[in-house]
Design a protein around this motif. Structure first.
Motif, mmCIF file in Angstrom:
data_model
loop_
_atom_site.group_PDB
_atom_site.id
_atom_site.type_symbol
_atom_site.label_atom_id
_atom_site.label_comp_id
_atom_site.label_asym_id
_atom_site.label_seq_id
_atom_site.Cartn_x
_atom_site.Cartn_y
_atom_site.Cartn_z
ATOM 1 N N GLY A 146 0.801 -1.222 0.000
ATOM 2 C CA GLY A 146 0.000 0.000 0.000
ATOM 3 C C GLY A 146 0.836 1.275 0.000
ATOM 4 O O GLY A 146 0.366 2.319 0.469
ATOM 5 N N THR A 147 2.053 1.203 -0.522
ATOM 6 C CA THR A 147 2.958 2.358 -0.517
ATOM 7 C C THR A 147 2.317 3.601 -1.122
ATOM 8 O O THR A 147 2.478 4.712 -0.607
ATOM 9 N N PHE A 148 1.569 3.434 -2.212
ATOM 10 C CA PHE A 148 0.982 4.607 -2.874
ATOM 11 C C PHE A 148 0.067 5.375 -1.930
ATOM 12 O O PHE A 148 0.124 6.607 -1.872
ATOM 13 N N PHE A 149 -0.766 4.669 -1.187
ATOM 14 C CA PHE A 149 -1.729 5.334 -0.313
ATOM 15 C C PHE A 149 -1.021 6.132 0.784
ATOM 16 O O PHE A 149 -1.405 7.256 1.096
ATOM 17 N N PHE A 150 0.029 5.537 1.362
ATOM 18 C CA PHE A 150 0.788 6.230 2.399
ATOM 19 C C PHE A 150 1.498 7.458 1.820
ATOM 20 O O PHE A 150 1.429 8.559 2.388
ATOM 21 N N SER A 151 2.188 7.265 0.713
ATOM 22 C CA SER A 151 2.991 8.345 0.129
ATOM 23 C C SER A 151 2.109 9.492 -0.338
ATOM 24 O O SER A 151 2.416 10.665 -0.095
ATOM 25 N N PHE A 152 1.016 9.167 -1.008
ATOM 26 C CA PHE A 152 0.131 10.201 -1.545
ATOM 27 C C PHE A 152 -0.506 11.002 -0.409
ATOM 28 O O PHE A 152 -0.504 12.236 -0.424
ATOM 29 N N MET A 173 -6.032 13.739 8.075
ATOM 30 C CA MET A 173 -5.382 12.935 9.109
ATOM 31 C C MET A 173 -6.402 12.254 10.015
ATOM 32 O O MET A 173 -6.183 11.139 10.485
ATOM 33 N N ILE A 174 -7.515 12.927 10.246
ATOM 34 C CA ILE A 174 -8.539 12.353 11.127
ATOM 35 C C ILE A 174 -9.230 11.154 10.481
ATOM 36 O O ILE A 174 -9.468 10.124 11.120
ATOM 37 N N ILE A 175 -9.566 11.275 9.183
ATOM 38 C CA ILE A 175 -10.302 10.214 8.493
ATOM 39 C C ILE A 175 -9.590 8.866 8.572
ATOM 40 O O ILE A 175 -10.184 7.864 9.018
ATOM 41 N N PRO A 176 -8.309 8.755 8.159
ATOM 42 C CA PRO A 176 -7.664 7.435 8.235
ATOM 43 C C PRO A 176 -7.481 6.954 9.667
ATOM 44 O O PRO A 176 -7.526 5.747 9.923
ATOM 45 N N ALA A 177 -7.286 7.893 10.597
ATOM 46 C CA ALA A 177 -7.112 7.487 11.994
ATOM 47 C C ALA A 177 -8.378 6.839 12.531
ATOM 48 O O ALA A 177 -8.331 5.780 13.174
ATOM 49 N N ALA A 207 -6.039 4.163 2.175
ATOM 50 C CA ALA A 207 -6.716 4.135 0.874
ATOM 51 C C ALA A 207 -7.988 4.973 0.905
ATOM 52 O O ALA A 207 -8.329 5.677 -0.060
ATOM 53 N N SER A 208 -8.697 4.949 2.041
ATOM 54 C CA SER A 208 -9.945 5.715 2.145
ATOM 55 C C SER A 208 -9.688 7.210 2.050
ATOM 56 O O SER A 208 -10.430 7.944 1.385
ATOM 57 N N VAL A 209 -8.624 7.688 2.694
ATOM 58 C CA VAL A 209 -8.358 9.131 2.654
ATOM 59 C C VAL A 209 -7.769 9.549 1.315
ATOM 60 O O VAL A 209 -7.924 10.696 0.885
ATOM 61 N N THR A 210 -7.108 8.632 0.628
ATOM 62 C CA THR A 210 -6.580 8.934 -0.708
ATOM 63 C C THR A 210 -7.720 9.315 -1.646
ATOM 64 O O THR A 210 -7.603 10.264 -2.439
ATOM 65 N N ILE A 211 -8.829 8.601 -1.563
ATOM 66 C CA ILE A 211 -9.997 8.905 -2.390
ATOM 67 C C ILE A 211 -10.534 10.302 -2.070
ATOM 68 O O ILE A 211 -10.867 11.085 -2.967
ATOM 69 N N VAL A 212 -10.591 10.640 -0.780
ATOM 70 C CA VAL A 212 -11.087 11.953 -0.354
ATOM 71 C C VAL A 212 -10.188 13.073 -0.881
ATOM 72 O O VAL A 212 -10.670 14.102 -1.370
ATOM 73 N N ILE A 213 -8.876 12.880 -0.804
ATOM 74 C CA ILE A 213 -7.935 13.916 -1.253
ATOM 75 C C ILE A 213 -8.003 14.089 -2.767
ATOM 76 O O ILE A 213 -7.991 15.223 -3.276
ATOM 77 N N LEU A 214 -8.078 12.993 -3.496
ATOM 78 C CA LEU A 214 -8.187 13.080 -4.959
ATOM 79 C C LEU A 214 -9.436 13.868 -5.357
ATOM 80 O O LEU A 214 -9.392 14.707 -6.271
ATOM 81 N N ARG A 215 -10.526 13.609 -4.675
ATOM 82 C CA ARG A 215 -11.767 14.332 -4.964
ATOM 83 C C ARG A 215 -11.606 15.830 -4.697
ATOM 84 O O ARG A 215 -12.110 16.669 -5.448
ATOM 85 N N TYR A 216 -10.876 16.161 -3.660
ATOM 86 C CA TYR A 216 -10.643 17.569 -3.300
ATOM 87 C C TYR A 216 -9.928 18.309 -4.432
ATOM 88 O O TYR A 216 -10.311 19.421 -4.810
ATOM 89 N N PHE A 217 -8.910 17.691 -4.987
ATOM 90 C CA PHE A 217 -8.142 18.346 -6.044
ATOM 91 C C PHE A 217 -8.867 18.326 -7.394
ATOM 92 O O PHE A 217 -8.733 19.255 -8.190
ATOM 93 N N LEU A 218 -9.627 17.276 -7.650
ATOM 94 C CA LEU A 218 -10.267 17.127 -8.964
ATOM 95 C C LEU A 218 -11.573 17.896 -9.089
ATOM 96 O O LEU A 218 -12.071 18.086 -10.200
#
Length: 468
Positions: A146-152, A173-177, A207-218
């Motif tokens: 899951g390196t991508f999810f952590f790094s992103f 930070m709160i969501i994945p925690a 992975a769950s927060v990665t989806i949230v962040i991508l949506r924020y930028f897109l």
């Protein structure tokens, strides 16, 4: 217009209000992020045992290397982006952002390959004994996949904060925690997966927060835009981001080397039990340092923006206020650790041997904790100013220059106590170095006259994307 106002307020809002609005979300987010590391350790300690905690502690340096690369891209990129926004160069800020995403994709591929090829040899090299090697592998294999999810998530959190949107950065930070805390008992106990269950829960949460962040930028909620055209890597941009982010990489990578050295000496002079005890203490350290890192992260976009805009009075006010706030926090934590260390150890374990030994070592390690203020603020300041040389020296000083040599030398004279005594001694020397550098460069952020400050700024220009 709303997106532009988001970054412009870094140059107009009163500093106390701005620092509070940026730091408190960062503190909350980092507290919760630290909390799920703490919860992980609690579940592993009670559900599997202290040897499992030792196994995870041995594996942690490898995870720190992943975080080091992400920190270099995220913190370095955040510094460059905040200064671009302060200089009204929005298109270049987008280009920097796109290049960071491309580098993260490359890093992620390497992490996945490493999971299938070099994981076990690396863990043995890091000091894993036969009794704890299995726990280390069980934990790190899903993490590497899951390196991508952590790094992103790690890198973009800093970038979101660089445009002044501390509230959303807090949410990332709160969501994945929260997700991780919910999933931990399900995977560890419900599915009887033990240590590997903790790792799987962590990957899913990222992975769950990665989806949230991508949506924020897109969806256009950011001052930045994620565009395909900006994903093409430009050497000059990556070079600048890496140069500014190198201190963050060095600091985290040095932390990884430090962990390897500590684990090696603990096994040699104490045994696996002491690695497990240190694993618990390390989680307490992470939790207690988070408030100060929150202030530092709240400070950085204000410093970067106002340095780019040449608002030196605001820059100076921000630094002084940040120093005051972090000192108060560090003093409170110092008093708490000295008064009730056993209460903190009892959160993680009911083993009286671990509680008694851990309480003693906690007091030793936190003996000079109130000096950490200078370390945190000086390192964050130079990163935000885009001065990689000074930031690199400060980032390396405590761990690589002072702590690691002491960890390797002192146990030969006073046994396992030497590992823990190395911490307050290194805190003292790192504080002296940070204070010296800040005093030497005081004209940049402590000078009394604007003219002198501007002259200094002209002599030390902000790096540009084509810079060296």
């Amino acid at each position: 217009m709303k997106q532009k106002m988001q970054s412009e307020r870094l140059g107009t809002e009163p500093i106390p209000k701005l620092l509070k609005n940026l730091s408190i979300p960062a503190m909350i987010g980092m507290f919760v992020m630290a909390l799920y590391n703490v919860v992980d350790t609690i579940f592993i300690s009670y559900g599997v045992g202290i040897d499992a905690v030792a196994g995870v502690t041995i594996a942690f340096p490898l995870m720190m290397i992943m975080m080091a690369v992400s920190a270099a891209m995220g913190i370095g990129g955040a510094s460059v982006i905040s200064r671009r926004l302060g200089e009204r160069r929005e298109e270049e800020a987008n280009l920097v952002f796109g290049n960071i995403i491309s580098v993260i994709l490359i890093i992620s591929l390497l992490g996945m390959i490493g999971a299938f090829t070099i994981l076990e040899p690396i863990l043995r090299l890091f000091g894993a004994t036969p009794d704890i090697l299995g726990y280390s592998i069980d934990y790190m294999f899903p993490i590497l996949l899951g390196t991508f999810f952590f790094s992103f998530a790690f890198a973009t959190n800093n970038i979101v904060r660089s445009e002044g949107n501390a509230r959303f950065a807090m949410m990332t930070m709160i969501i994945p925690a929260v997700v991780n805390i919910i999933l931990d008992p399900i995977f560890i106990f419900g599915f009887n997966m033990g240590v590997q269950g903790a790792a799987v829960a962590t990957v899913i949460s990222q992975a769950s927060v990665t989806i949230v962040i991508l949506r924020y930028f897109l969806t256009g909620k950011s001052s930045l835009q994620l565009r395909m055209v900006d994903l093409k890597i430009k050497y000059s941009i990556v070079k600048e981001v890496v140069a500014v982010g190198l201190p963050a990489f060095a600091q985290t990578a040095a932390g990884s080397v430090m962990m390897i050295a500590i684990n090696t000496m603990l096994i040699r002079f104490g045994g696996d039990l002491y690695v497990g005890i240190f694993g618990i203490i390390q989680r307490i350290i992470m939790f207690t340092v988070m408030p100060m890192l929150g202030v530092m992260q709240g400070m950085q976009p204000i410093v970067g923006y106002n340095y780019g805009a040449k608002n030196f009075d605001r820059l100076r006010e921000t630094v002084i206020l940040s120093l005051k706030v972090t000192f108060i926090i560090s003093l409170f934590i110092f008093i708490l650790i000295m008064a009730v260390p056993n209460w903190l150890m009892m959160i993680f374990t009911s083993d009286p041997v671990v509680i008694d030994a851990g309480s003693e070592y906690l007091r030793i390690m936190f003996a000079a904790f109130f000096l950490i203020t200078i370390q945190v603020i000086s390192s964050g300041l130079y990163q935000a100013l885009g001065k990689p040389k000074q930031a690199l020296i400060l980032s390396l000083s405590r761990q690589l220059i002072f702590l690691i040599p002491l960890v390797l030398i002192l146990p030969h004279f006073i046994g396992v106590y030497g590992v823990f005594l190395a911490f307050p001694i290194s805190d003292f020397f790192a504080c002296l170095l940070g204070a010296f550098l800040m005093y030497r460069d005081r004209n940049i952020f402590f000078g009394k006259g604007k003219g002198k400050e501007k002259e200094t700024a002209e002599k030390e220009p902000v790096p540009v994307s084509s810079g060296t």
